[in-house]
Design a protein around this motif. Structure first.
Motif, PDB file in Angstrom:
ATOM      1  N   UNK A  12      66.698 -54.234   5.230  1.00 58.49           N
ATOM      2  CA  UNK A  12      66.522 -55.170   6.323  1.00 58.49           C
ATOM      3  C   UNK A  12      66.424 -54.364   7.620  1.00 58.49           C
ATOM      4  N   UNK A  13      65.350 -54.592   8.345  1.00 55.44           N
ATOM      5  CA  UNK A  13      65.192 -53.956   9.655  1.00 55.44           C
ATOM      6  C   UNK A  13      65.135 -55.067  10.686  1.00 55.44           C
ATOM      7  N   UNK A  14      66.034 -55.032  11.644  1.00 59.78           N
ATOM      8  CA  UNK A  14      66.035 -56.048  12.699  1.00 59.78           C
ATOM      9  C   UNK A  14      65.420 -55.466  13.968  1.00 59.78           C
ATOM     10  N   UNK A  15      64.984 -56.359  14.830  1.00 58.76           N
ATOM     11  CA  UNK A  15      64.421 -55.959  16.136  1.00 58.76           C
ATOM     12  C   UNK A  15      63.403 -54.828  15.974  1.00 58.76           C
ATOM     13  N   UNK A  16      62.423 -55.082  15.134  1.00 63.35           N
ATOM     14  CA  UNK A  16      61.464 -54.024  14.815  1.00 63.35           C
ATOM     15  C   UNK A  16      60.723 -53.514  16.050  1.00 63.35           C
ATOM     16  N   UNK A  17      60.394 -52.234  15.987  1.00 65.48           N
ATOM     17  CA  UNK A  17      59.683 -51.566  17.073  1.00 65.48           C
ATOM     18  C   UNK A  17      58.438 -50.898  16.498  1.00 65.48           C
ATOM     19  N   UNK A  18      57.421 -50.655  17.319  1.00 68.16           N
ATOM     20  CA  UNK A  18      56.188 -50.029  16.795  1.00 68.16           C
ATOM     21  C   UNK A  18      56.462 -48.716  16.060  1.00 68.16           C
ATOM     22  N   UNK A  19      57.471 -47.975  16.480  1.00 70.54           N
ATOM     23  CA  UNK A  19      57.763 -46.703  15.805  1.00 70.54           C
ATOM     24  C   UNK A  19      58.397 -46.884  14.418  1.00 70.54           C
ATOM     25  N   UNK A  20      58.706 -48.123  14.069  1.00 70.48           N
ATOM     26  CA  UNK A  20      59.163 -48.397  12.706  1.00 70.48           C
ATOM     27  C   UNK A  20      57.991 -48.447  11.722  1.00 70.48           C
ATOM     28  N   UNK A  21      56.779 -48.480  12.253  1.00 72.76           N
ATOM     29  CA  UNK A  21      55.598 -48.543  11.390  1.00 72.76           C
ATOM     30  C   UNK A  21      55.510 -47.278  10.534  1.00 72.76           C
ATOM     31  N   UNK A  22      55.450 -47.478   9.217  1.00 73.68           N
ATOM     32  CA  UNK A  22      55.425 -46.364   8.255  1.00 73.68           C
ATOM     33  C   UNK A  22      55.366 -46.967   6.855  1.00 73.68           C
ATOM     34  N   UNK A  23      55.357 -46.092   5.865  1.00 72.19           N
ATOM     35  CA  UNK A  23      55.526 -46.547   4.480  1.00 72.19           C
ATOM     36  C   UNK A  23      56.993 -46.353   4.099  1.00 72.19           C
ATOM     37  N   UNK A  24      57.584 -47.376   3.556  1.00 75.17           N
ATOM     38  CA  UNK A  24      58.982 -47.329   3.141  1.00 75.17           C
ATOM     39  C   UNK A  24      59.058 -47.347   1.613  1.00 75.17           C
ATOM     40  N   UNK A  25      59.825 -46.432   1.070  1.00 73.69           N
ATOM     41  CA  UNK A  25      60.019 -46.351  -0.376  1.00 73.69           C
ATOM     42  C   UNK A  25      61.487 -46.587  -0.713  1.00 73.69           C
ATOM     43  N   UNK A  26      61.718 -47.453  -1.690  1.00 72.49           N
ATOM     44  CA  UNK A  26      63.047 -47.537  -2.260  1.00 72.49           C
ATOM     45  C   UNK A  26      63.095 -46.603  -3.462  1.00 72.49           C
ATOM     46  N   UNK A  27      64.276 -46.271  -3.897  1.00 65.77           N
ATOM     47  CA  UNK A  27      64.434 -45.419  -5.078  1.00 65.77           C
ATOM     48  C   UNK A  27      65.768 -45.735  -5.736  1.00 65.77           C
ATOM     49  N   UNK A  28      65.853 -45.385  -6.988  1.00 65.09           N
ATOM     50  CA  UNK A  28      67.091 -45.572  -7.738  1.00 65.09           C
ATOM     51  C   UNK A  28      67.374 -44.300  -8.530  1.00 65.09           C
ATOM     52  N   UNK A  29      68.651 -43.958  -8.599  1.00 66.77           N
ATOM     53  CA  UNK A  29      69.029 -42.772  -9.363  1.00 66.77           C
ATOM     54  C   UNK A  29      69.985 -43.149 -10.482  1.00 66.77           C
ATOM     55  N   UNK A  30      69.665 -42.657 -11.670  1.00 66.26           N
ATOM     56  CA  UNK A  30      70.497 -42.864 -12.842  1.00 66.26           C
ATOM     57  C   UNK A  30      71.760 -42.024 -12.708  1.00 66.26           C
ATOM     58  N   UNK A  31      72.857 -42.569 -13.146  1.00 67.06           N
ATOM     59  CA  UNK A  31      74.111 -41.852 -12.992  1.00 67.06           C
ATOM     60  C   UNK A  31      74.208 -40.566 -13.774  1.00 67.06           C
ATOM     61  N   UNK A  32      73.539 -40.482 -14.912  1.00 64.79           N
ATOM     62  CA  UNK A  32      73.679 -39.306 -15.767  1.00 64.79           C
ATOM     63  C   UNK A  32      72.718 -38.188 -15.392  1.00 64.79           C
ATOM     64  N   UNK A  33      71.738 -38.506 -14.565  1.00 66.23           N
ATOM     65  CA  UNK A  33      70.786 -37.480 -14.126  1.00 66.23           C
ATOM     66  C   UNK A  33      70.710 -37.550 -12.616  1.00 66.23           C
ATOM     67  N   UNK A  34      69.946 -36.707 -12.046  1.00 63.49           N
ATOM     68  CA  UNK A  34      69.801 -36.760 -10.599  1.00 63.49           C
ATOM     69  C   UNK A  34      68.412 -37.149 -10.148  1.00 63.49           C
TER      70      UNK A  34
END
Lengths: 114, 112
Positions: free
Chosen positions: B76-98
């Protein structure tokens, strides 16, 4: 602030040639990774390296790929015989001792195979 | 296999509005969920992360929520600004590996 550094920033190579991409991880980190990102696509895991050996690799990381930590500071990715589809941005990353610590990415090497 | 789905693929908001990006992960053993911001031609930069023992985390205008039961997490990004413009990636890490499994990215455009 410490950061991961990669060289070169851009590499152009002929198909079939070998390339070596170099990385200097953050000095007190123990886990090292290579990821790649084909233009416009998501970041994909290639390989992780810990305690001087590969700890995990993806199906992308076939026999044409190898990694090495030749000394106490460098971490390299070698592609033995490059293919056109190897063209991508390659990111090195490192993380610290504990498994759930953040990974810091280098600025990437753009590999172009022609 | 391990997979992270991310929506939407593009998001356009007016400056000052909020932006929400959602991700779903498949591996219930995942225990760490970072969000990266990537500007054109640059490295992914970590902006916020959350561990599986926490439901929400906030850092100024950025917040992340995690629903382990549903295997969802959101940025969640509030009060967005033009400099927030970009590509956003989520990621998940498994506990047994990195290794990190990345989502497909969201191109956020903040219109001034």
């Amino acid at each position: 602030e410490p950061e991961v550094t990669q060289t070169p920033s851009h590499q152009v190579t002929q198909m079939g040639q070998e390339v070596i991409l170099r990385c200097v991880p953050i000095s007190n980190h123990l886990y090292f990774y290579w990821y790649r990102q084909i233009l416009g696509q998501k970041v994909e895991f290639l390989v992780s390296f810990y305690n001087n050996e590969i700890s995990e690799k993806s199906e992308i990381f076939d026999d044409q790929f190898s990694v090495e930590r030749p000394d106490g500071s460098n971490f390299t990715l070698k592609i033995r015989s490059t293919k056109l589809e190897d063209s991508a941005m390659y990111f090195c990353a490192s993380s610290g001792l504990w498994t759930a610590t953040e990974a810091f990415f280098g600025q990437g090497t753009r590999l172009t195979v022609v | 296999g391990e997979n992270v789905e991310q929506h939407p693929s593009t998001l356009s908001v007016q400056e000052g509005d909020s932006a929400v990006i959602k991700c779903t992960y498949s591996d219930s053993a995942s225990n760490y969920f970072p969000w990266y911001k990537q500007e054109l031609g640059k490295r992914p930069q970590l902006i916020i992360d959350i561990r599986s023992n926490v439901g929400e985390k906030k850092d100024q205008r950025i917040a992340v929520t995690l629903n382990k039961t549903a295997k969802h997490f959101s940025l969640h990004i509030t009060e967005t600004q033009p400099e927030d413009s970009a590509v956003y990636f989520c990621a998940a890490r498994h506990g047994a590996t990195n290794k990190l499994i990345f989502g497909t990215g969201t191109l956020l455009a903040v219109q001034p």
